[in-house]
Scaffold this motif. Sequence first.
Motif, PDB file in Angstrom:
ATOM      1  N   TYR A  11     -43.186   2.087 -43.899  1.00 40.76           N
ATOM      2  CA  TYR A  11     -42.209   1.772 -44.934  1.00 40.76           C
ATOM      3  C   TYR A  11     -41.764   0.313 -44.941  1.00 40.76           C
ATOM      4  CZ  TYR A  11     -39.226   2.793 -40.873  1.00 40.76           C
ATOM      5  OH  TYR A  11     -38.671   2.824 -39.615  1.00 40.76           O
ATOM      6  N   VAL A  12     -42.212  -0.495 -43.985  1.00 46.61           N
ATOM      7  CA  VAL A  12     -41.761  -1.883 -43.977  1.00 46.61           C
ATOM      8  C   VAL A  12     -42.420  -2.652 -45.116  1.00 46.61           C
ATOM      9  CG1 VAL A  12     -41.436  -1.813 -41.480  1.00 46.61           C
ATOM     10  CG2 VAL A  12     -43.549  -2.777 -42.424  1.00 46.61           C
ATOM     11  N   ALA A  13     -41.816  -3.790 -45.476  1.00 48.02           N
ATOM     12  CA  ALA A  13     -42.331  -4.603 -46.566  1.00 48.02           C
ATOM     13  C   ALA A  13     -43.715  -5.163 -46.230  1.00 48.02           C
ATOM     14  CB  ALA A  13     -41.369  -5.747 -46.864  1.00 48.02           C
ATOM     15  N   SER A  14     -44.528  -5.357 -47.273  1.00 44.90           N
ATOM     16  CA  SER A  14     -45.897  -5.845 -47.079  1.00 44.90           C
ATOM     17  C   SER A  14     -45.937  -7.278 -46.563  1.00 44.90           C
ATOM     18  CB  SER A  14     -46.671  -5.750 -48.401  1.00 44.90           C
ATOM     19  OG  SER A  14     -46.040  -6.551 -49.404  1.00 44.90           O
ATOM     20  N   THR A  15     -44.803  -7.977 -46.628  1.00 45.87           N
ATOM     21  CA  THR A  15     -44.765  -9.365 -46.155  1.00 45.87           C
ATOM     22  C   THR A  15     -44.574  -9.473 -44.642  1.00 45.87           C
ATOM     23  OG1 THR A  15     -42.392  -9.423 -46.603  1.00 45.87           O
ATOM     24  CG2 THR A  15     -43.860 -10.217 -48.352  1.00 45.87           C
ATOM     25  N   MET A  16     -44.292  -8.366 -43.977  1.00 44.43           N
ATOM     26  CA  MET A  16     -44.049  -8.413 -42.543  1.00 44.43           C
ATOM     27  C   MET A  16     -45.353  -8.679 -41.779  1.00 44.43           C
ATOM     28  SD  MET A  16     -40.877  -8.205 -42.387  1.00 44.43           S
ATOM     29  CE  MET A  16     -40.738  -8.201 -40.607  1.00 44.43           C
ATOM     30  N   THR A  17     -45.217  -9.382 -40.659  1.00 41.71           N
ATOM     31  CA  THR A  17     -46.379  -9.774 -39.861  1.00 41.71           C
ATOM     32  C   THR A  17     -47.054  -8.556 -39.223  1.00 41.71           C
ATOM     33  OG1 THR A  17     -45.398 -11.929 -39.355  1.00 41.71           O
ATOM     34  CG2 THR A  17     -47.152 -11.161 -37.902  1.00 41.71           C
ATOM     35  N   GLN A  18     -48.379  -8.497 -39.374  1.00 42.25           N
ATOM     36  CA  GLN A  18     -49.158  -7.431 -38.751  1.00 42.25           C
ATOM     37  C   GLN A  18     -49.861  -7.920 -37.494  1.00 42.25           C
ATOM     38  OE1 GLN A  18     -53.117  -6.111 -40.318  1.00 42.25           O
ATOM     39  NE2 GLN A  18     -52.009  -4.202 -40.768  1.00 42.25           N
ATOM     40  N   SER A  19     -50.319  -9.178 -37.500  1.00 42.05           N
ATOM     41  CA  SER A  19     -50.990  -9.727 -36.322  1.00 42.05           C
ATOM     42  C   SER A  19     -50.930 -11.251 -36.344  1.00 42.05           C
ATOM     43  CB  SER A  19     -52.455  -9.281 -36.249  1.00 42.05           C
ATOM     44  OG  SER A  19     -53.203  -9.852 -37.309  1.00 42.05           O
ATOM     45  N   VAL A  20     -50.986 -11.830 -35.137  1.00 37.11           N
ATOM     46  CA  VAL A  20     -51.119 -13.280 -34.983  1.00 37.11           C
ATOM     47  C   VAL A  20     -52.136 -13.512 -33.874  1.00 37.11           C
ATOM     48  CG1 VAL A  20     -48.852 -14.000 -35.849  1.00 37.11           C
ATOM     49  CG2 VAL A  20     -49.067 -13.260 -33.472  1.00 37.11           C
ATOM     50  N   GLN A  21     -52.999 -14.506 -34.074  1.00 35.83           N
ATOM     51  CA  GLN A  21     -54.021 -14.822 -33.096  1.00 35.83           C
ATOM     52  C   GLN A  21     -54.248 -16.330 -33.067  1.00 35.83           C
ATOM     53  OE1 GLN A  21     -57.547 -11.975 -33.110  1.00 35.83           O
ATOM     54  NE2 GLN A  21     -56.711 -11.516 -35.145  1.00 35.83           N
ATOM     55  N   SER A  22     -54.735 -16.839 -31.939  1.00 31.41           N
ATOM     56  CA  SER A  22     -55.064 -18.257 -31.856  1.00 31.41           C
ATOM     57  C   SER A  22     -56.077 -18.500 -30.748  1.00 31.41           C
ATOM     58  CB  SER A  22     -53.812 -19.107 -31.610  1.00 31.41           C
ATOM     59  OG  SER A  22     -53.285 -18.876 -30.322  1.00 31.41           O
ATOM     60  N   VAL A  23     -56.824 -19.600 -30.897  1.00 33.23           N
ATOM     61  CA  VAL A  23     -57.720 -20.098 -29.863  1.00 33.23           C
ATOM     62  C   VAL A  23     -57.413 -21.580 -29.692  1.00 33.23           C
ATOM     63  CG1 VAL A  23     -59.556 -18.429 -30.283  1.00 33.23           C
ATOM     64  CG2 VAL A  23     -59.535 -20.577 -31.555  1.00 33.23           C
ATOM     65  N   TYR A  24     -57.712 -22.114 -28.494  1.00 35.55           N
ATOM     66  CA  TYR A  24     -57.459 -23.531 -28.277  1.00 35.55           C
ATOM     67  C   TYR A  24     -58.399 -24.103 -27.244  1.00 35.55           C
ATOM     68  CZ  TYR A  24     -55.375 -23.958 -23.568  1.00 35.55           C
ATOM     69  OH  TYR A  24     -55.167 -24.031 -22.214  1.00 35.55           O
ATOM     70  N   GLY A  25     -58.518 -25.413 -27.266  1.00 35.09           N
ATOM     71  CA  GLY A  25     -59.230 -26.150 -26.241  1.00 35.09           C
ATOM     72  C   GLY A  25     -58.474 -27.439 -25.972  1.00 35.09           C
ATOM     73  N   ALA A  26     -58.336 -27.797 -24.709  1.00 35.30           N
ATOM     74  CA  ALA A  26     -57.578 -28.994 -24.343  1.00 35.30           C
ATOM     75  C   ALA A  26     -58.240 -29.687 -23.177  1.00 35.30           C
ATOM     76  CB  ALA A  26     -56.134 -28.637 -24.000  1.00 35.30           C
ATOM     77  N   VAL A  27     -58.253 -31.020 -23.234  1.00 35.57           N
ATOM     78  CA  VAL A  27     -58.722 -31.840 -22.124  1.00 35.57           C
ATOM     79  C   VAL A  27     -57.551 -32.700 -21.670  1.00 35.57           C
ATOM     80  CG1 VAL A  27     -60.294 -33.655 -21.380  1.00 35.57           C
ATOM     81  CG2 VAL A  27     -61.096 -31.895 -22.955  1.00 35.57           C
ATOM     82  N   LEU A  28     -57.247 -32.656 -20.375  1.00 32.48           N
ATOM     83  CA  LEU A  28     -56.173 -33.454 -19.801  1.00 32.48           C
ATOM     84  C   LEU A  28     -56.725 -34.262 -18.638  1.00 32.48           C
ATOM     85  CD1 LEU A  28     -54.824 -30.373 -20.501  1.00 32.48           C
ATOM     86  CD2 LEU A  28     -52.789 -31.765 -20.157  1.00 32.48           C
ATOM     87  N   TRP A  29     -56.211 -35.467 -18.481  1.00 34.01           N
ATOM     88  CA  TRP A  29     -56.637 -36.288 -17.363  1.00 34.01           C
ATOM     89  C   TRP A  29     -55.479 -37.164 -16.899  1.00 34.01           C
ATOM     90  CZ3 TRP A  29     -57.805 -36.852 -22.413  1.00 34.01           C
ATOM     91  CH2 TRP A  29     -57.571 -38.074 -23.020  1.00 34.01           C
ATOM     92  N   ASP A  30     -55.427 -37.385 -15.592  1.00 33.52           N
ATOM     93  CA  ASP A  30     -54.377 -38.208 -14.990  1.00 33.52           C
ATOM     94  C   ASP A  30     -54.871 -39.656 -14.957  1.00 33.52           C
ATOM     95  OD1 ASP A  30     -52.973 -35.875 -14.575  1.00 33.52           O
ATOM     96  OD2 ASP A  30     -53.720 -35.616 -12.541  1.00 33.52           O
ATOM     97  N   ILE A  31     -54.224 -40.513 -15.728  1.00 35.16           N
ATOM     98  CA  ILE A  31     -54.657 -41.904 -15.800  1.00 35.16           C
ATOM     99  C   ILE A  31     -54.006 -42.744 -14.702  1.00 35.16           C
ATOM    100  CG2 ILE A  31     -55.097 -41.754 -18.260  1.00 35.16           C
ATOM    101  CD1 ILE A  31     -52.437 -43.217 -18.722  1.00 35.16           C
ATOM    102  N   ALA A  32     -52.988 -42.195 -14.066  1.00 37.34           N
ATOM    103  CA  ALA A  32     -52.292 -42.832 -12.949  1.00 37.34           C
ATOM    104  C   ALA A  32     -51.497 -41.739 -12.255  1.00 37.34           C
ATOM    105  CB  ALA A  32     -51.371 -43.952 -13.438  1.00 37.34           C
ATOM    106  N   PRO A  33     -51.017 -41.993 -11.040  1.00 34.13           N
ATOM    107  CA  PRO A  33     -50.202 -40.970 -10.384  1.00 34.13           C
ATOM    108  C   PRO A  33     -49.028 -40.533 -11.260  1.00 34.13           C
ATOM    109  CG  PRO A  33     -50.774 -42.692  -8.827  1.00 34.13           C
ATOM    110  CD  PRO A  33     -51.230 -43.178 -10.179  1.00 34.13           C
ATOM    111  N   ARG A  34     -48.935 -39.235 -11.518  1.00 29.91           N
ATOM    112  CA  ARG A  34     -47.852 -38.622 -12.291  1.00 29.91           C
ATOM    113  C   ARG A  34     -47.908 -38.928 -13.781  1.00 29.91           C
ATOM    114  NH1 ARG A  34     -43.381 -36.663  -9.380  1.00 29.91           N
ATOM    115  NH2 ARG A  34     -43.589 -36.902  -7.126  1.00 29.91           N
TER     116      ARG A  34
END
Length: 436
Positions: free
Chosen positions: A380-403
């Motif tokens: 009975y909920v409105a058709s605008t309500m969220t049914q699903s959410v999904q995501s994918v990601y990729g990240a590259v991190l590097w330490d260029i100096a201490p901290r």
Amino acid sequence: MKTTLKALMLSGVALGLIGSATADEAELEARIAALETLVQNLSAQLEAERTQTDQDIVRLEAAASSAPATAPAAQQDGMMLGETNVRVGGYIDLDAHVTSLSDGAIGSSSIARDFHIPGATPIGGSGTTATDMTAQASRIFIAGDRDIDGNKVSGYFEMDFLGSLQGNERVSSSFSPRLRRAYIDVNGLRVGQEWSTFQNTSAIPESASFLTLSDGMVFMRQAQIRYTSGNWQFALENGDTTVTPVGGGRIEADSNTLPDAVVRYNHTGDFGNVSFSGLARQLRYEAAGIEEQTMGYALSVAGKLNVGGGDDVRFSLTGGEGLGRYIGLNAANGAAINPLTGELEAIPSYGGLIAWRHPFGETARLNLGYSGLFIDNPSYVASTMTQSVQSVYGAVLWDIAPRVTMGAELLFGQRENEAGNSGDISRFTFSTKYAF
């Protein structure tokens, strides 16, 4: 000093004896014998003094070890203010985002412009693209601990500037601080605002942005009373019900009379860690003469697994009825109002995430992951309500100096509603962070 004087006197005697020597061999031998006797006597006295000194050292060390401590042990970090060891830390963070939306736009003052909030991805409308740069994720904390009558008492206070409704980007970009965490610890008891006991924070993936893969992630900070005993944790946490009213949308009822209850078991080893958590909560709505309530329940398993070569896999799997705001940054509500009966019904949902972290080179690492949340809304909920959410990601991190860490990240997410319509978000993030 006594030993030195004796040595000098002996040397004088020896010189006198040698200086007065004559050609008489018998007399010379007698004087040499006398000298040998003096040397033997002096050696015996030196040995006696050394033995006494060793005994004194042993006696003093024994006395010191049995005496009560009169001063606190040296601290490894921080600074002493009176009898309290105080530490200050945090980080300075710049995030630059380029966000492309397939449908609609996100308001310029929305916190969803600063990190991924799955339920905020618009559906319907024209696509937009925007670039944002912000330092609002910068953070500072103050921590302290001291010994009081044999009990270690510690406190922690942390804030950043995300989500500030004060300030704007026109001239000074002045943003007000917000409370993140504030608690005290004593004898296994933690009281204050902290990460929910239902959440295993080690499962949060490493990212260039403030937060990623939030779709199926348990993510919650709130006031609580928590007790930890060995591997077990028990907590009563602030209750708050989000409700889907007739016609759709969201109501933050905040009518709870009972706190949320959490039980958690943690297991840690060379493999990493894993936790098993259970949640029971009251879902209650009281307004305009309506007073309805029901119960919600959820289970979660989460952790971080070391898989060799410095790699790790972070994961969580969570499901239940009335889970609501505990997962997906409140992409789903905890309950819905039945328009026919007026009763409050718990909304079932389940979700999770998995992320792989792979170090390479000297200081770099690659992160890849997927996250999703699926909501079984009542018919009975409105058709605008969220049914699903999904995501994918990729990240590259590097330490260029201490901290100092730089990172680049690409995220793609999708939100689908009960009508079967969907909207997409693509976001590129570049960040630079200095931790102190």
